[in-house]
Design an enzyme around this catalytic site. Sequence first.
Site, mmCIF file in Angstrom:
data_model
loop_
_atom_site.group_PDB
_atom_site.id
_atom_site.type_symbol
_atom_site.label_atom_id
_atom_site.label_comp_id
_atom_site.label_asym_id
_atom_site.label_seq_id
_atom_site.Cartn_x
_atom_site.Cartn_y
_atom_site.Cartn_z
ATOM 1 N N GLU A 33 31.020 35.878 50.516
ATOM 2 C CA GLU A 33 31.288 36.407 49.163
ATOM 3 C C GLU A 33 31.406 37.931 49.212
ATOM 4 O O GLU A 33 30.594 38.604 49.853
ATOM 5 C CB GLU A 33 30.126 35.995 48.250
ATOM 6 C CG GLU A 33 30.542 35.715 46.840
ATOM 7 C CD GLU A 33 31.422 34.469 46.733
ATOM 8 O OE1 GLU A 33 32.650 34.633 46.698
ATOM 9 O OE2 GLU A 33 30.887 33.354 46.682
ATOM 10 N N SER A 67 49.299 26.819 25.803
ATOM 11 C CA SER A 67 48.145 26.308 26.545
ATOM 12 C C SER A 67 47.348 25.351 25.672
ATOM 13 O O SER A 67 46.967 25.690 24.547
ATOM 14 C CB SER A 67 47.236 27.454 26.978
ATOM 15 O OG SER A 67 45.993 26.917 27.401
ATOM 16 N N GLY A 124 36.192 31.610 32.969
ATOM 17 C CA GLY A 124 35.143 32.605 33.164
ATOM 18 C C GLY A 124 33.929 32.059 33.883
ATOM 19 O O GLY A 124 32.838 32.615 33.793
ATOM 20 N N LEU A 127 35.195 29.909 38.946
ATOM 21 C CA LEU A 127 35.835 28.866 39.751
ATOM 22 C C LEU A 127 37.345 29.071 39.800
ATOM 23 O O LEU A 127 38.113 28.162 40.066
ATOM 24 C CB LEU A 127 35.488 27.477 39.208
ATOM 25 C CG LEU A 127 33.990 27.140 39.165
ATOM 26 C CD1 LEU A 127 33.756 25.772 38.541
ATOM 27 C CD2 LEU A 127 33.363 27.194 40.562
ATOM 28 N N ASP A 174 40.853 33.678 46.352
ATOM 29 C CA ASP A 174 41.017 32.654 45.319
ATOM 30 C C ASP A 174 42.425 32.061 45.335
ATOM 31 O O ASP A 174 42.604 30.840 45.282
ATOM 32 C CB ASP A 174 40.730 33.243 43.931
ATOM 33 C CG ASP A 174 39.364 33.895 43.867
ATOM 34 O OD1 ASP A 174 38.561 33.686 44.793
ATOM 35 O OD2 ASP A 174 39.106 34.628 42.895
ATOM 36 N N TYR A 224 33.187 44.847 39.369
ATOM 37 C CA TYR A 224 33.901 44.414 40.576
ATOM 38 C C TYR A 224 34.642 45.572 41.241
ATOM 39 O O TYR A 224 34.514 45.814 42.447
ATOM 40 C CB TYR A 224 34.885 43.297 40.217
ATOM 41 C CG TYR A 224 35.562 42.666 41.409
ATOM 42 C CD1 TYR A 224 35.037 41.537 42.021
ATOM 43 C CD2 TYR A 224 36.735 43.193 41.931
ATOM 44 C CE1 TYR A 224 35.661 40.947 43.109
ATOM 45 C CE2 TYR A 224 37.361 42.615 43.036
ATOM 46 C CZ TYR A 224 36.820 41.491 43.611
ATOM 47 O OH TYR A 224 37.440 40.921 44.700
HETATM 48 C C1 GLA Z 1 36.494 37.141 42.943
HETATM 49 C C2 GLA Z 1 37.758 37.708 43.589
HETATM 50 C C3 GLA Z 1 37.851 37.305 45.058
HETATM 51 C C4 GLA Z 1 36.564 37.612 45.807
HETATM 52 C C5 GLA Z 1 35.352 37.088 45.038
HETATM 53 C C6 GLA Z 1 34.058 37.509 45.671
HETATM 54 O O1 GLA Z 1 36.565 35.752 42.872
HETATM 55 O O2 GLA Z 1 38.906 37.270 42.907
HETATM 56 O O3 GLA Z 1 38.958 37.939 45.650
HETATM 57 O O4 GLA Z 1 36.453 38.984 46.044
HETATM 58 O O5 GLA Z 1 35.351 37.528 43.698
HETATM 59 O O6 GLA Z 1 33.888 36.931 46.915
#
Ligand code: GLA
Length: 387
Positions: A33, A67, A124, A127, A174, A224
Amino acid sequence: MKNRVLEKFAELFGGDGDIRTYFAPGRVNLIGEHTDYNGGHVFPCALTMGTYAAARKREDGTIRFYSMNFERAGVIATSLEDLVYREEAGWTNYPKGVLWAFGEKGYRIPAGMDLVIYGDIPNGSGLSSSASLEVLTGVVLRDLFGFEVSQVEIALIGQFSENNFNGMNCGIMDQFASAMGKKDHAIFLNTADLSYEYASVKLAAARIVIANSNVKHSLVGSEYNVRRRQCESALEQLQKVVDIKTLGDLDTETFEAHKEAVADPVERRRAKHAVYENQRTLAAVQALKENDIKAFGKLMNASHVSLRDDYEVSCPEMDILAEEAWKLPGVLGSRMTGGGFGGCTVSIVETDCVDDFIQKVGGAYEKRTGNKAEFYVVDIGQGAGKL
Ligand code: GLA
């Protein structure tokens, strides 16, 4: 699901012509992560939950979006001439961003389309409902207009659009997981060069259980992007004393020998997480190959502690979910998953103990927070494509 989307499409836009359906999954990350923008490894898998679409090409340059998750927003229309981010465009900024990104990458979109989507990933929740929507849009565009783009390119275009259109500086994990997922396998991805291999996660007597804290995260508005900058700053300082391209190039010994080069203790802890988490991911995949699921679980637990203490991206609710899980027999490992600041934990639980797990962790969570958690006993699914 597919039929519900088709029915809605016919109701809104008419049922004639060449209407096609698609699916792109969400993902859960088992370990690795906040390593994907540090040149490290990740180990996610695609879920069977995801986003469905029905789409039909148009003759003109109009794009109509709908949607089934945001019914009150109604049909939102835009045109190929207006592919700019707009606050009021809400969720459609994700597919719009991908349309824009295709153009930026040299794939000229010749006409508009009508698109109805429905997703069964809670928004949110960490996932990757947004990455699944991006990859879904990529798959739709490729198929409707005959572009020659690979699954990996679709993932990269999705990331490019999220970075440059939606202002979230995410890594590639992701979108890659959504595009490249494989049933019953996790993807061991080296984000430094996008080399990857699939590892079988057919657990003989255990299940993957996701616990949703129901605390919504908003990564763009959150920390982030700050974490990314802290890692970049730590890397610059370390590069003065060791020859590395990314934090993922460091093993733990080399990091320990040179960590004082990072002046700020907060940045040093961020870098520590990135380095140790990457090494944990390598060890975890090795453990899985050796069928040592216990060792895998312990590394998951250590990952949570590091995300909580060194990287500081957990939150009290996710800590409670993990702590309560660690107390129980039959829980091999449990950790927060995804970007953090809310969302879900992922746990590996012995099949016989799953019901007890849901009851006990759910009960304790409600007692300690006053809120209800939701649980999903998940299967690992295929990556995005046409249905
Ligand atoms: C989010 C980001 C990913 C990754 C995760 C943390 O999901 O979109 O690119 O950085 O956080 O692992």
